[in-house]
Design a protein around this motif. Structure first.
Motif, PDB file in Angstrom:
ATOM      1  N   LEU A  13       0.792  -1.194  -0.004  1.00 26.73           N
ATOM      2  CA  LEU A  13       0.116   0.100   0.117  1.00 26.73           C
ATOM      3  C   LEU A  13       0.902   1.510   0.005  1.00 26.73           C
ATOM      4  N   LEU A  14       1.886   1.063   0.823  1.00 23.84           N
ATOM      5  CA  LEU A  14       2.888   2.508   1.003  1.00 23.84           C
ATOM      6  C   LEU A  14       3.431   2.589  -0.408  1.00 23.84           C
ATOM      7  N   CYS A  15       3.837   1.670  -1.086  1.00 24.72           N
ATOM      8  CA  CYS A  15       4.646   1.579  -2.373  1.00 24.72           C
ATOM      9  C   CYS A  15       3.714   2.210  -3.445  1.00 24.72           C
ATOM     10  N   GLY A  17       1.009   4.265  -3.164  1.00 25.30           N
ATOM     11  CA  GLY A  17       0.862   5.708  -2.780  1.00 25.30           C
ATOM     12  C   GLY A  17       2.039   6.197  -3.127  1.00 25.30           C
ATOM     13  N   LEU A  83      -2.599   9.290  -2.607  1.00 28.25           N
ATOM     14  CA  LEU A  83      -2.207   8.486  -1.403  1.00 28.25           C
ATOM     15  C   LEU A  83      -3.385   7.919  -0.631  1.00 28.25           C
ATOM     16  N   SER A  84      -4.513   8.010  -1.286  1.00 33.92           N
ATOM     17  CA  SER A  84      -5.474   7.071  -0.868  1.00 33.92           C
ATOM     18  C   SER A  84      -5.908   6.008  -1.958  1.00 33.92           C
ATOM     19  N   SER A  86      -4.720   5.435  -5.023  1.00 32.46           N
ATOM     20  CA  SER A  86      -3.625   4.724  -5.696  1.00 32.46           C
ATOM     21  C   SER A  86      -2.960   3.873  -4.785  1.00 32.46           C
ATOM     22  N   SER A  87      -2.855   3.991  -3.644  1.00 35.91           N
ATOM     23  CA  SER A  87      -2.342   2.941  -2.582  1.00 35.91           C
ATOM     24  C   SER A  87      -3.100   1.832  -2.572  1.00 35.91           C
ATOM     25  N   GLY A  91      -1.594  -1.451  -4.160  1.00 36.47           N
ATOM     26  CA  GLY A  91      -1.326  -2.305  -3.060  1.00 36.47           C
ATOM     27  C   GLY A  91      -2.072  -3.440  -2.837  1.00 36.47           C
ATOM     28  N   TYR A 315       7.346   1.936  -9.011  1.00 35.43           N
ATOM     29  CA  TYR A 315       6.559   0.746  -8.042  1.00 35.43           C
ATOM     30  C   TYR A 315       7.267  -0.410  -7.852  1.00 35.43           C
TER      31      TYR A 315
END
Length: 327
Positions: A13-15, A17, A83-84, A86-87, A91, A315
């Protein structure tokens, strides 16, 4: 869920975003151009469009508003969106794809088949990507709504507090900033006003994400399977180009309908111009022709192509750095 699985999910998820945040900031000017082109009303008979083409829109905005007019509109909302939304879509792709494959295919084959990376059937990849695109965009729809509204009405404000350029020339700004836009929409349209047009947003995201991630995954698999390319940046670059073409074309009609629905204003009758996704679709085809559904394709591709060429290889590198392996 085990600790390792939890780590992999959160890291993914972090990657996702971070990988999408960087190119979204860099390509925001193309998004501004696309929204202006898509949202301008049909001119009166004999009158010219405000923005006649992609190049004309670029030149006019630069002349009237400077570089700020291309770079800044909707920037904060764009960052919140990536950040929401696309995460979630990046992810969750691998976990959802693996789950669908195990549920619908492994059980029927005894679960003993070992697949090469990306060797799942294409329909599993497509269904997984469309599903997470739909869910992610639905949850993050308020950020999309605010982004489009700010980009649509952006322009240079004169000393009298009214816009002197852009589509809202002669009108005062509706919102002072991004966060005031969220507050004002809730205040004037209720909380659910933030989810206006969510149907169109979800349909568009489902088509775009479905085309993007499935075509990227499948292109990588085919090129590696036949020995044409190996895992690495050249493969990621080629697959990103294919993904950009597929995603832009698949999502074009839903993209302009979503833009129209999210940016529409109440008419003199007190009712919105369009009653919903289907009404907007048929209204555009009837009054503007089927080609209008692909208006803004070029600026959309010019935004999506570099976005994908940056975000997908980035990514892959972030996944590698977090020990997740290639997508």
């Amino acid at each position: 869920m085990s600790h390792n699985a939890t780590h992999d999910l959160l890291a993914g998820l972090l990657c996702g975003g971070l990988a999408n945040l960087v190119p979204s900031v860099l390509t925001n000017p193309f998004d501004v151009l696309k929204i202006r082109l898509q949202c301008q009303p049909e001119p009166a008979t004999g009158a010219d469009r405000i923005y006649k083409s992609f190049s004309h829109a670029s030149t006019r905005i630069l002349h009237e508003e400077g570089f700020r007019g291309l770079i800044l509109p909707g920037m904060v909302a764009t960052c919140l969106r990536e950040l929401s939304y696309s995460s979630l879509r990046f992810g969750l792709y691998q976990p959802v794809k693996g789950t669908l494959h195990r549920l619908f295919l492994d059980s029927s084959r005894g679960g003993n088949e070992t697949l090469a990376k990306g060797g799942e059937p294409f329909f599993v990849k497509l269904a997984s990507a469309m599903m997470i695109g739909c869910v992610g965009s639905s949850l993050a729809s308020p950020t999309d709504l605010v982004k489009i509204r700010l980009q649509r009405e952006a322009g240079r404000v004169g000393s009298d507090g009214l816009y002197v350029s852009g589509l809202n020339r002669g009108l005062p700004p509706s919102y002072n900033n991004t966060f005031q836009a969220f507050y004002k929409i809730v205040q004037t349209e209720s909380f659910w006003g933030l989810y206006k047009g969510v149907q169109a947003t979800a349909i568009r995201a489902s088509l775009v994400t479905g085309a993007q991630l499935s075509s990227y995954d499948e292109t990588k698999y085919v090129l590696k399977k036949y020995g044409w390319m190996n895992e690495g940046f050249p493969l990621h670059f080629v697959a990103s180009i294919v993904a950009g073409l597929c995603a832009t074309t698949a999502g074009a009609p839903a993209d302009i309908i979503k833009t129209r629905l999210l940016s529409q204003q109440v008419g003199p009758s007190g009712l919105p111009m369009y009653g919903g996704f289907v009404d907007c679709f048929w209204s555009m085809v009837r009054t503007e022709g089927a080609r209008s559904l692909f208006r803004g394709w070029l600026p959309s591709y010019m935004r999506i192509a570099p976005h994908f060429v940056i975000s997908l290889p980035l990514y892959e590198q972030l996944r590698k750095g977090f020990g997740l392996g290639a997508m």
